[in-house]
Motif scaffolding. Structure first.
Motif, PDB file in Angstrom:
ATOM      1  N   TYR A 330      -8.034  -7.586  38.847  1.00  0.00           N
ATOM      2  CA  TYR A 330      -6.780  -8.391  38.240  1.00  0.00           C
ATOM      3  C   TYR A 330      -7.057 -10.012  38.136  1.00  0.00           C
ATOM      4  O   TYR A 330      -7.105 -10.676  36.922  1.00  0.00           O
ATOM      5  CB  TYR A 330      -5.581  -8.305  38.927  1.00  0.00           C
ATOM      6  CG  TYR A 330      -4.255  -9.087  38.582  1.00  0.00           C
ATOM      7  CD1 TYR A 330      -3.818  -8.838  37.330  1.00  0.00           C
ATOM      8  CD2 TYR A 330      -3.946 -10.252  39.129  1.00  0.00           C
ATOM      9  CE1 TYR A 330      -2.638  -9.393  37.103  1.00  0.00           C
ATOM     10  CE2 TYR A 330      -2.893 -10.767  38.946  1.00  0.00           C
ATOM     11  CZ  TYR A 330      -1.979 -10.611  37.777  1.00  0.00           C
ATOM     12  OH  TYR A 330      -1.096 -11.140  37.123  1.00  0.00           O
ATOM     13  N   GLU A 331      -7.835 -10.422  39.283  1.00  0.00           N
ATOM     14  CA  GLU A 331      -8.301 -12.185  39.029  1.00  0.00           C
ATOM     15  C   GLU A 331      -9.096 -12.111  38.095  1.00  0.00           C
ATOM     16  O   GLU A 331      -9.299 -13.264  37.529  1.00  0.00           O
ATOM     17  CB  GLU A 331      -8.694 -12.316  40.674  1.00  0.00           C
ATOM     18  CG  GLU A 331      -7.595 -12.542  41.665  1.00  0.00           C
ATOM     19  CD  GLU A 331      -6.281 -13.263  41.191  1.00  0.00           C
ATOM     20  OE1 GLU A 331      -6.925 -14.310  40.614  1.00  0.00           O
ATOM     21  OE2 GLU A 331      -4.978 -13.196  41.653  1.00  0.00           O
ATOM     22  N   ALA A 336     -10.989 -14.423  32.584  1.00  0.00           N
ATOM     23  CA  ALA A 336     -11.448 -14.254  31.371  1.00  0.00           C
ATOM     24  C   ALA A 336     -10.443 -14.507  30.506  1.00  0.00           C
ATOM     25  O   ALA A 336     -10.632 -15.438  29.493  1.00  0.00           O
ATOM     26  CB  ALA A 336     -11.712 -12.847  31.360  1.00  0.00           C
ATOM     27  N   ALA A 337      -9.113 -14.080  30.760  1.00  0.00           N
ATOM     28  CA  ALA A 337      -8.097 -14.642  29.617  1.00  0.00           C
ATOM     29  C   ALA A 337      -7.866 -16.067  29.808  1.00  0.00           C
ATOM     30  O   ALA A 337      -7.752 -16.566  28.441  1.00  0.00           O
ATOM     31  CB  ALA A 337      -6.707 -14.138  30.134  1.00  0.00           C
ATOM     32  N   ALA A 338      -8.058 -17.041  30.670  1.00  0.00           N
ATOM     33  CA  ALA A 338      -8.006 -18.356  30.633  1.00  0.00           C
ATOM     34  C   ALA A 338      -9.259 -18.878  30.226  1.00  0.00           C
ATOM     35  O   ALA A 338      -8.914 -19.794  29.361  1.00  0.00           O
ATOM     36  CB  ALA A 338      -7.943 -18.773  32.082  1.00  0.00           C
ATOM     37  N   GLY A 339     -10.082 -18.363  30.156  1.00  0.00           N
ATOM     38  CA  GLY A 339     -11.402 -18.920  29.420  1.00  0.00           C
ATOM     39  C   GLY A 339     -11.098 -18.793  28.043  1.00  0.00           C
ATOM     40  O   GLY A 339     -11.453 -19.497  27.199  1.00  0.00           O
ATOM     41  N   VAL A 340     -10.589 -17.453  27.382  1.00  0.00           N
ATOM     42  CA  VAL A 340     -10.364 -17.519  26.111  1.00  0.00           C
ATOM     43  C   VAL A 340      -9.431 -18.599  25.660  1.00  0.00           C
ATOM     44  O   VAL A 340      -9.341 -19.080  24.702  1.00  0.00           O
ATOM     45  CB  VAL A 340      -9.710 -16.149  25.869  1.00  0.00           C
ATOM     46  CG1 VAL A 340      -9.332 -15.895  24.427  1.00  0.00           C
ATOM     47  CG2 VAL A 340     -10.843 -14.997  26.023  1.00  0.00           C
ATOM     48  N   LYS A 341      -8.335 -18.647  26.170  1.00  0.00           N
ATOM     49  CA  LYS A 341      -7.432 -19.842  25.941  1.00  0.00           C
ATOM     50  C   LYS A 341      -7.866 -21.085  25.943  1.00  0.00           C
ATOM     51  O   LYS A 341      -7.575 -21.939  24.955  1.00  0.00           O
ATOM     52  CB  LYS A 341      -6.192 -19.613  26.978  1.00  0.00           C
ATOM     53  CG  LYS A 341      -5.195 -18.386  26.914  1.00  0.00           C
ATOM     54  CD  LYS A 341      -4.092 -18.486  27.604  1.00  0.00           C
ATOM     55  CE  LYS A 341      -3.410 -17.345  27.787  1.00  0.00           C
ATOM     56  NZ  LYS A 341      -2.146 -17.205  28.667  1.00  0.00           N
ATOM     57  N   ALA A 342      -8.707 -21.479  26.823  1.00  0.00           N
ATOM     58  CA  ALA A 342      -9.387 -22.697  26.831  1.00  0.00           C
ATOM     59  C   ALA A 342     -10.189 -22.973  25.703  1.00  0.00           C
ATOM     60  O   ALA A 342     -10.498 -23.792  25.005  1.00  0.00           O
ATOM     61  CB  ALA A 342     -10.179 -22.903  28.042  1.00  0.00           C
ATOM     62  N   THR A 343     -10.885 -21.767  25.297  1.00  0.00           N
ATOM     63  CA  THR A 343     -11.818 -21.908  24.032  1.00  0.00           C
ATOM     64  C   THR A 343     -10.895 -22.113  22.721  1.00  0.00           C
ATOM     65  O   THR A 343     -11.265 -23.114  21.942  1.00  0.00           O
ATOM     66  CB  THR A 343     -12.639 -20.481  23.791  1.00  0.00           C
ATOM     67  OG1 THR A 343     -13.412 -20.570  25.036  1.00  0.00           O
ATOM     68  CG2 THR A 343     -13.617 -20.719  22.761  1.00  0.00           C
ATOM     69  N   GLY A 347     -10.307 -25.837  19.801  1.00  0.00           N
ATOM     70  CA  GLY A 347     -10.686 -25.384  18.441  1.00  0.00           C
ATOM     71  C   GLY A 347     -11.647 -24.433  18.024  1.00  0.00           C
ATOM     72  O   GLY A 347     -12.407 -24.191  16.973  1.00  0.00           O
ATOM     73  N   GLY A 348     -11.892 -23.558  18.942  1.00  0.00           N
ATOM     74  CA  GLY A 348     -12.940 -22.335  18.972  1.00  0.00           C
ATOM     75  C   GLY A 348     -12.296 -21.111  18.309  1.00  0.00           C
ATOM     76  O   GLY A 348     -11.064 -21.407  17.566  1.00  0.00           O
ATOM     77  N   PRO A 349     -12.889 -20.016  17.985  1.00  0.00           N
ATOM     78  CA  PRO A 349     -12.330 -18.966  17.241  1.00  0.00           C
ATOM     79  C   PRO A 349     -11.271 -18.325  18.093  1.00  0.00           C
ATOM     80  O   PRO A 349     -11.013 -18.774  18.983  1.00  0.00           O
ATOM     81  CB  PRO A 349     -13.459 -17.933  17.404  1.00  0.00           C
ATOM     82  CG  PRO A 349     -14.370 -18.456  18.625  1.00  0.00           C
ATOM     83  CD  PRO A 349     -14.172 -19.670  18.695  1.00  0.00           C
ATOM     84  N   SER A 350     -10.514 -17.665  17.307  1.00  0.00           N
ATOM     85  CA  SER A 350      -9.333 -17.047  17.749  1.00  0.00           C
ATOM     86  C   SER A 350      -9.493 -15.718  18.770  1.00  0.00           C
ATOM     87  O   SER A 350     -10.666 -15.422  18.939  1.00  0.00           O
ATOM     88  CB  SER A 350      -8.106 -16.715  16.679  1.00  0.00           C
ATOM     89  OG  SER A 350      -8.894 -15.433  15.868  1.00  0.00           O
ATOM     90  N   PRO A 351      -8.581 -15.529  19.541  1.00  0.00           N
ATOM     91  CA  PRO A 351      -8.899 -14.360  20.448  1.00  0.00           C
ATOM     92  C   PRO A 351      -9.165 -13.049  19.719  1.00  0.00           C
ATOM     93  O   PRO A 351     -10.070 -12.256  19.963  1.00  0.00           O
ATOM     94  CB  PRO A 351      -7.565 -14.066  21.232  1.00  0.00           C
ATOM     95  CG  PRO A 351      -6.956 -15.439  21.153  1.00  0.00           C
ATOM     96  CD  PRO A 351      -7.230 -16.042  20.087  1.00  0.00           C
ATOM     97  N   LYS A 352      -8.516 -12.790  18.663  1.00  0.00           N
ATOM     98  CA  LYS A 352      -8.869 -11.791  17.611  1.00  0.00           C
ATOM     99  C   LYS A 352     -10.560 -11.750  17.207  1.00  0.00           C
ATOM    100  O   LYS A 352     -11.117 -10.705  17.395  1.00  0.00           O
ATOM    101  CB  LYS A 352      -8.177 -11.784  16.271  1.00  0.00           C
ATOM    102  CG  LYS A 352      -6.531 -11.244  16.575  1.00  0.00           C
ATOM    103  CD  LYS A 352      -5.761 -11.104  15.594  1.00  0.00           C
ATOM    104  CE  LYS A 352      -4.448 -10.649  15.757  1.00  0.00           C
ATOM    105  NZ  LYS A 352      -3.481 -10.280  14.538  1.00  0.00           N
ATOM    106  N   LYS A 353     -11.050 -13.010  16.851  1.00  0.00           N
ATOM    107  CA  LYS A 353     -12.381 -13.067  16.369  1.00  0.00           C
ATOM    108  C   LYS A 353     -13.295 -12.807  17.410  1.00  0.00           C
ATOM    109  O   LYS A 353     -14.406 -12.305  17.476  1.00  0.00           O
ATOM    110  CB  LYS A 353     -12.601 -14.586  15.942  1.00  0.00           C
ATOM    111  CG  LYS A 353     -11.654 -14.565  14.294  1.00  0.00           C
ATOM    112  CD  LYS A 353     -11.964 -15.911  13.876  1.00  0.00           C
ATOM    113  CE  LYS A 353     -11.470 -15.996  12.264  1.00  0.00           C
ATOM    114  NZ  LYS A 353     -11.746 -17.461  11.978  1.00  0.00           N
TER     115      LYS A 353
END
Length: 355
Positions: A330-331, A336-343, A347-353
């Protein structure tokens, strides 16, 4: 869903197989009801014959008549009633029917376990070691704790009907309980204990999961408990804060198992009341990290995601039925989710990409 159904049916088949094997190995076989003589089965297998003789050698009270067993169960229940009835005048006790004496005793002892364990546990984790065990702001406020006490107090009189009913059914001879371990012997007692717990774990898992998967059941019954869904709102006093019917449904596997699994009755009642201690433990947000125990960190995840860790004492059912999430997993998923949001935020790619 097909895999879950197949594995659930496999658990039921395993439970039936264990009951049959235990029945063959013990001296009181019910297989003859189906035209099968356990003695004939055992006689063809020297190993089984030796094991059965070993089992029987411990059953020093195996030949106790049924009426005597029921009498001992009734006397034991009457003695338990005196734990509470002794504080009432004899003239009052004499007017209370036996069933309602059992219900009142269960209610009083349930409240004693709830408030006693909850108070000691809370003092230890919040006042003695709160600064070491909890991050700032994660200790629940007094308002939440008091609300949990109110909900539990409302529910406890109805919870207590379940053990009172189990006692009545046992006294009438409707169940397969026995009053003394010597009735079947220690080896058979241990074997049936594990079968009993297997049945309880399976029943609690599916009753709990059903209260989530069936939307109206969650909305009408289980939501009352899931109001407490964050670390700063969960406390040991949340353990019994259920809609009364919800709490009974999650504990009923302890009782229905008595109708098909031979069980030492006092052990059954001690286990049922032990859930009062256990529920305080799994709502304290402290990760004991004792595999394979379904501890507080697992249950906190359940209160957060609503779709993982439905199990009771152990992780096996969730593992088998693909609903297990460990605290470590869970942690890692949160990080990992926090890393995606930070990206995304820079201005990085969207989570879908990214997927």
């Amino acid at each position: 869903m097909g895999k879950v159904l197949n594995r659930s049916l496999g658990c039921i088949a395993a439970l039936v197989a264990l009951l049959v094997v235990a029945d063959v190995l013990t001296h009181e076989s019910k297989l003859e009801l189906f035209g099968v003589k356990a003695s004939d089965l055992v006689a063809r297998q020297p190993v089984l014959s030796g094991i059965r003789q070993w089992f029987e050698s411990f059953a020093t009270m195996a030949d106790m008549p049924r009426d005597e067993r029921l009498r001992l169960i009734l006397e034991e229940n009457q003695w338990k009633n005196t734990l509470v009835m002794r504080f009432l005048p004899d003239s009052v006790v004499e007017r209370i029917p036996h069933f309602w004496q059992a219900w009142l005793r269960c209610w009083v002892l349930c409240a004693a376990v709830y408030f006693g364990v909850g108070a000691v546990w809370s003092y230890y984790i919040y006042f003695c070691f709160g600064d070491k065990l909890f991050a700032p702001g994660n200790i629940p406020g007094l308002k939440d704790v008091v609300e949990q006490m109110k909900v539990s107090n409302w529910a406890m009189p109805l919870y207590s009907l379940l053990p009172a009913f189990a006692e009545w059914a046992a006294e009438q001879g409707y169940t397969m309980v026995f009053p003394r371990i010597e009735n079947i012997g220690l080896p058979a007692y241990v074997l049936y204990f594990f079968i009993y717990m297997f049945s309880v774990e399976f029943g609690v898992y599916w009753m709990h999961r059903g209260l989530h998967d069936v939307k109206w059941a969650y909305r009408v019954l289980h939501w009352d408990h899931h109001k407490y869904n964050k670390e700063h709102t969960l406390s040991p006093f949340a353990g019994l804060a259920f809609n009364p019917l919800d709490g009974i449904m999650q504990a009923v596997a302890y009782v229905w198992t008595l109708f098909y699994c031979p069980t030492h009755f006092l052990t059954h009642e001690l286990l049922l009341f032990a859930t009062g201690v256990w529920t305080a433990n799994i709502h304290d947000n402290i990760h004991g990290n004792v595999w394979p125990v379904m501890g507080a960190a697992y249950h906190t995840i359940h209160h957060t995601t609503y779709k993982h860790n439905y199990g009771h004492y152990f992780v096996f059912m969730d593992w088998l039925l693909d609903t297990l999430t460990t605290p470590e997993q869970y942690e890692a998923d949160k990080a990992a989710a926090a890393g995606v949001k930070a990206t995304v935020s820079v201005g990085g790619p969207s989570p879908k990409k990214l997927r």
